[in-house]
Design a protein around this motif. Structure first.
Motif, PDB file in Angstrom:
ATOM      1  N   LEU A 161     -31.524  40.125 -18.924  1.00 12.62           N
ATOM      2  CA  LEU A 161     -30.410  40.778 -19.603  1.00 12.62           C
ATOM      3  C   LEU A 161     -29.726  39.782 -20.522  1.00 12.62           C
ATOM      4  CD1 LEU A 161     -30.239  41.606 -16.245  1.00 12.62           C
ATOM      5  CD2 LEU A 161     -29.008  43.485 -17.317  1.00 12.62           C
ATOM      6  N   SER A 162     -29.231  40.272 -21.644  1.00 12.74           N
ATOM      7  CA  SER A 162     -28.492  39.436 -22.591  1.00 12.74           C
ATOM      8  C   SER A 162     -27.019  39.431 -22.222  1.00 12.74           C
ATOM      9  CB  SER A 162     -28.670  39.972 -24.010  1.00 12.74           C
ATOM     10  OG  SER A 162     -27.704  39.419 -24.881  1.00 12.74           O
ATOM     11  N   THR A 163     -26.435  38.230 -22.182  1.00 16.77           N
ATOM     12  CA  THR A 163     -25.014  38.098 -21.877  1.00 16.77           C
ATOM     13  C   THR A 163     -24.175  37.845 -23.120  1.00 16.77           C
ATOM     14  OG1 THR A 163     -25.228  35.714 -21.501  1.00 16.77           O
ATOM     15  CG2 THR A 163     -25.544  37.147 -19.593  1.00 16.77           C
ATOM     16  N   ASN A 164     -24.838  37.589 -24.253  1.00 10.92           N
ATOM     17  CA  ASN A 164     -24.133  37.152 -25.459  1.00 10.92           C
ATOM     18  C   ASN A 164     -24.537  37.997 -26.665  1.00 10.92           C
ATOM     19  OD1 ASN A 164     -23.032  35.795 -27.655  1.00 10.92           O
ATOM     20  ND2 ASN A 164     -23.524  33.762 -26.871  1.00 10.92           N
ATOM     21  N   PRO A 165     -23.653  38.867 -27.166  1.00  9.15           N
ATOM     22  CA  PRO A 165     -24.004  39.698 -28.327  1.00  9.15           C
ATOM     23  C   PRO A 165     -24.400  38.894 -29.555  1.00  9.15           C
ATOM     24  CG  PRO A 165     -21.980  40.495 -27.286  1.00  9.15           C
ATOM     25  CD  PRO A 165     -22.293  39.165 -26.655  1.00  9.15           C
ATOM     26  N   GLU A 166     -23.871  37.673 -29.699  1.00  4.14           N
ATOM     27  CA  GLU A 166     -24.148  36.874 -30.893  1.00  4.14           C
ATOM     28  C   GLU A 166     -25.585  36.353 -30.932  1.00  4.14           C
ATOM     29  OE1 GLU A 166     -21.253  33.824 -31.290  1.00  4.14           O
ATOM     30  OE2 GLU A 166     -19.552  35.216 -31.489  1.00  4.14           O
ATOM     31  N   THR A 167     -26.197  36.163 -29.780  1.00  2.00           N
ATOM     32  CA  THR A 167     -27.576  35.651 -29.751  1.00  2.00           C
ATOM     33  C   THR A 167     -28.579  36.700 -29.287  1.00  2.00           C
ATOM     34  OG1 THR A 167     -27.279  34.809 -27.486  1.00  2.00           O
ATOM     35  CG2 THR A 167     -26.776  33.307 -29.308  1.00  2.00           C
ATOM     36  N   ARG A 168     -28.102  37.889 -28.997  1.00  2.00           N
ATOM     37  CA  ARG A 168     -28.966  38.947 -28.432  1.00  2.00           C
ATOM     38  C   ARG A 168     -30.152  39.249 -29.339  1.00  2.00           C
ATOM     39  NH1 ARG A 168     -25.185  43.214 -26.745  1.00  2.00           N
ATOM     40  NH2 ARG A 168     -24.948  41.711 -25.046  1.00  2.00           N
ATOM     41  N   GLY A 169     -29.917  39.299 -30.645  1.00  2.00           N
ATOM     42  CA  GLY A 169     -30.981  39.653 -31.573  1.00  2.00           C
ATOM     43  C   GLY A 169     -32.156  38.702 -31.522  1.00  2.00           C
ATOM     44  N   LYS A 170     -31.898  37.419 -31.252  1.00  2.00           N
ATOM     45  CA  LYS A 170     -32.979  36.431 -31.193  1.00  2.00           C
ATOM     46  C   LYS A 170     -33.944  36.746 -30.063  1.00  2.00           C
ATOM     47  CE  LYS A 170     -30.130  32.677 -33.091  1.00  2.00           C
ATOM     48  NZ  LYS A 170     -30.878  32.541 -34.358  1.00  2.00           N
ATOM     49  N   TYR A 171     -33.423  37.235 -28.945  1.00  2.00           N
ATOM     50  CA  TYR A 171     -34.284  37.590 -27.819  1.00  2.00           C
ATOM     51  C   TYR A 171     -34.935  38.946 -28.033  1.00  2.00           C
ATOM     52  CZ  TYR A 171     -32.218  33.577 -25.474  1.00  2.00           C
ATOM     53  OH  TYR A 171     -31.833  32.306 -25.157  1.00  2.00           O
ATOM     54  N   GLN A 172     -34.229  39.864 -28.666  1.00  2.00           N
ATOM     55  CA  GLN A 172     -34.820  41.167 -28.942  1.00  2.00           C
ATOM     56  C   GLN A 172     -36.050  41.037 -29.822  1.00  2.00           C
ATOM     57  OE1 GLN A 172     -31.264  43.065 -30.501  1.00  2.00           O
ATOM     58  NE2 GLN A 172     -30.993  44.275 -28.630  1.00  2.00           N
ATOM     59  N   VAL A 173     -36.023  40.107 -30.775  1.00  2.00           N
ATOM     60  CA  VAL A 173     -37.162  39.887 -31.662  1.00  2.00           C
ATOM     61  C   VAL A 173     -38.402  39.470 -30.861  1.00  2.00           C
ATOM     62  CG1 VAL A 173     -38.088  38.354 -33.439  1.00  2.00           C
ATOM     63  CG2 VAL A 173     -35.833  39.403 -33.741  1.00  2.00           C
ATOM     64  N   LEU A 174     -38.214  38.671 -29.811  1.00  2.00           N
ATOM     65  CA  LEU A 174     -39.347  38.249 -28.988  1.00  2.00           C
ATOM     66  C   LEU A 174     -40.064  39.450 -28.390  1.00  2.00           C
ATOM     67  CD1 LEU A 174     -37.888  35.208 -26.999  1.00  2.00           C
ATOM     68  CD2 LEU A 174     -39.195  35.172 -29.124  1.00  2.00           C
ATOM     69  N   PHE A 175     -39.291  40.414 -27.885  1.00  2.00           N
ATOM     70  CA  PHE A 175     -39.894  41.599 -27.285  1.00  2.00           C
ATOM     71  C   PHE A 175     -40.521  42.488 -28.353  1.00  2.00           C
ATOM     72  CE2 PHE A 175     -37.114  40.169 -23.925  1.00  2.00           C
ATOM     73  CZ  PHE A 175     -37.818  40.473 -22.769  1.00  2.00           C
ATOM     74  N   GLU A 176     -39.850  42.627 -29.488  1.00  2.00           N
ATOM     75  CA  GLU A 176     -40.382  43.465 -30.558  1.00  2.00           C
ATOM     76  C   GLU A 176     -41.699  42.930 -31.093  1.00  2.00           C
ATOM     77  OE1 GLU A 176     -37.229  43.479 -33.361  1.00  2.00           O
ATOM     78  OE2 GLU A 176     -35.920  44.779 -32.150  1.00  2.00           O
ATOM     79  N   LYS A 177     -41.836  41.603 -31.153  1.00  2.00           N
ATOM     80  CA  LYS A 177     -43.051  40.990 -31.683  1.00  2.00           C
ATOM     81  C   LYS A 177     -44.069  40.679 -30.585  1.00  2.00           C
ATOM     82  CE  LYS A 177     -41.022  38.967 -35.850  1.00  2.00           C
ATOM     83  NZ  LYS A 177     -40.835  37.734 -36.662  1.00  2.00           N
TER      84      LYS A 177
END
Length: 325
Positions: free
Chosen positions: A148-164
């Motif tokens: 789970l992401s705890t930080n909205p500011e860095t969330r997108g960086k982890y979402q990209v890992l799953f998307e790719k």
């Protein structure tokens, strides 16, 4: 779209899209049309108290015209829920991620009859983290590693890992050691590739003709006797759904895609339905949860290169499948 209302009691406000036209003069008229048969007084009280808001958090009243807003937000009245007798274990927490072991029977996110009794809402309330968001999902009946992401500011960086698809996942399951009658023998490691689909109106995922969109690598780790097994060489039928007797095996599953029920469907397609699976290969009549017979499927591990530190990290579940002897 960002909600103008904050998370309350671990639960997001509900968003409703208002129709562009219709026989309703006001937003309240439309809500009465949708839910007035359930709680008309409650709807009126919410409008009077300014608890229903539009864009930018502007409160609506009984006379607010339907066309003034495209979306409105409000808090649902949550029904009482019986606590699911399982616990979440926290494995790792930092400024960006929370890693937990999700138990069987607990849904990842709120939905249907499970709102407070979901991993997300429990963790938001337990840790006072209203911005917590899961990076992926596990089925309610599947246990194991959940990020789970705890930080909205860095969330997108982890979402990209799953998307790719830059995240490697490893699962374990218990199933029959040999395929059910009518299925050919399996050479390990095996790779199952096919096209899967699941509609919102149909409970089960289906394999259909077409370009493959789902792939799983399957390795048999070890075999062992199931409960009540006959001596070696005896003919014993094994029904995965009810966990009947028979020679069993522990399998490692590595999905290279993330379709709904993918692992359960792929194992069943080999004649190796996962023990205690009430959906595949055959859909059983719905029954109350039997906490003594969890689905024998576990998200064992997850690996990726952390986009913040650049280091390769791995998280492993501390749980064990109850039928993996």
């Amino acid at each position: 779209m960002q909600s103008p209302l904050p998370v309350r009691d671990g639960v997001n406000a509900t968003r409703l899209r208002l129709p562009d036209e219709g026989p309703w003069d006001t937003a309240m008229d439309y809500m009465m049309h949708r839910w007035g048969h359930i709680d008309p007084q409650g709807i009126e009280d919410r409008f009077d108290a300014g608890e229903i808001v539009g864009e930018a958090g502007i409160p609506l009243d009984r006379a607010t015209p339907l066309r003034n807003h495209t979306f409105i937000w409000y808090y649902r009245t949550l029904p009482p829920e019986t606590r699911i007798p399982v616990e979440l274990n926290i494995l790792h927490q930092d400024d960006h991620l929370l890693v937990v072991d999700k138990p069987h029977f607990l849904p990842t996110t709120p939905g249907g009859t499970y709102i407070q009794e979901s991993a997300l809402v429990r963790l938001r309330n337990r840790l006072d983290l209203p911005d917590l968001i899961p990076m992926h999902r596990l089925d309610r009946m599947t246990a194991g590693i959940l990020l789970l992401s705890t930080n909205p500011e860095t969330r997108g960086k982890y979402q990209v890992l799953f998307e790719k698809r830059q995240v490697q996942k490893e699962y374990e399951c218990v199933a029959a050691a040999e395929p059910a009658p009518g299925h050919p023998a399996v050479d390990y490691p095996a790779v199952v590739r096919n096209r899967m689909t699941k509609s919102r109106s149909y409970l089960l995922a289906e394999v259909v003709d077409g370009e493959p969109n789902a792939e799983t690598r399957i390795e048999r780790l070890r075999t062992f006797d199931g409960p009540g097994s006959e001596p070696p060489g005896a003919e014993v039928a094994c029904n995965a759904a009810d966990g009947a007797a028979g020679r069993r095996a522990l399998y490692r599953l590595e999905p290279h895609s993330g379709k709904t029920h993918q692992l359960r469907v792929h194992m069943a397609s080999l004649g190796l339905g996962i023990v205690n699976d009430a959906f595949y290969p055959e859909l059983l009549d719905k029954a109350p949860d039997d906490y003594a017979k969890p689905l024998q499927l576990l998200a064992r591990g997850i690996r990726f290169v952390d986009p913040i530190t650049g280091k390769r990290v791995e998280h492993r579940s501390g749980l064990e499948l109850s039928e993996a002897r």
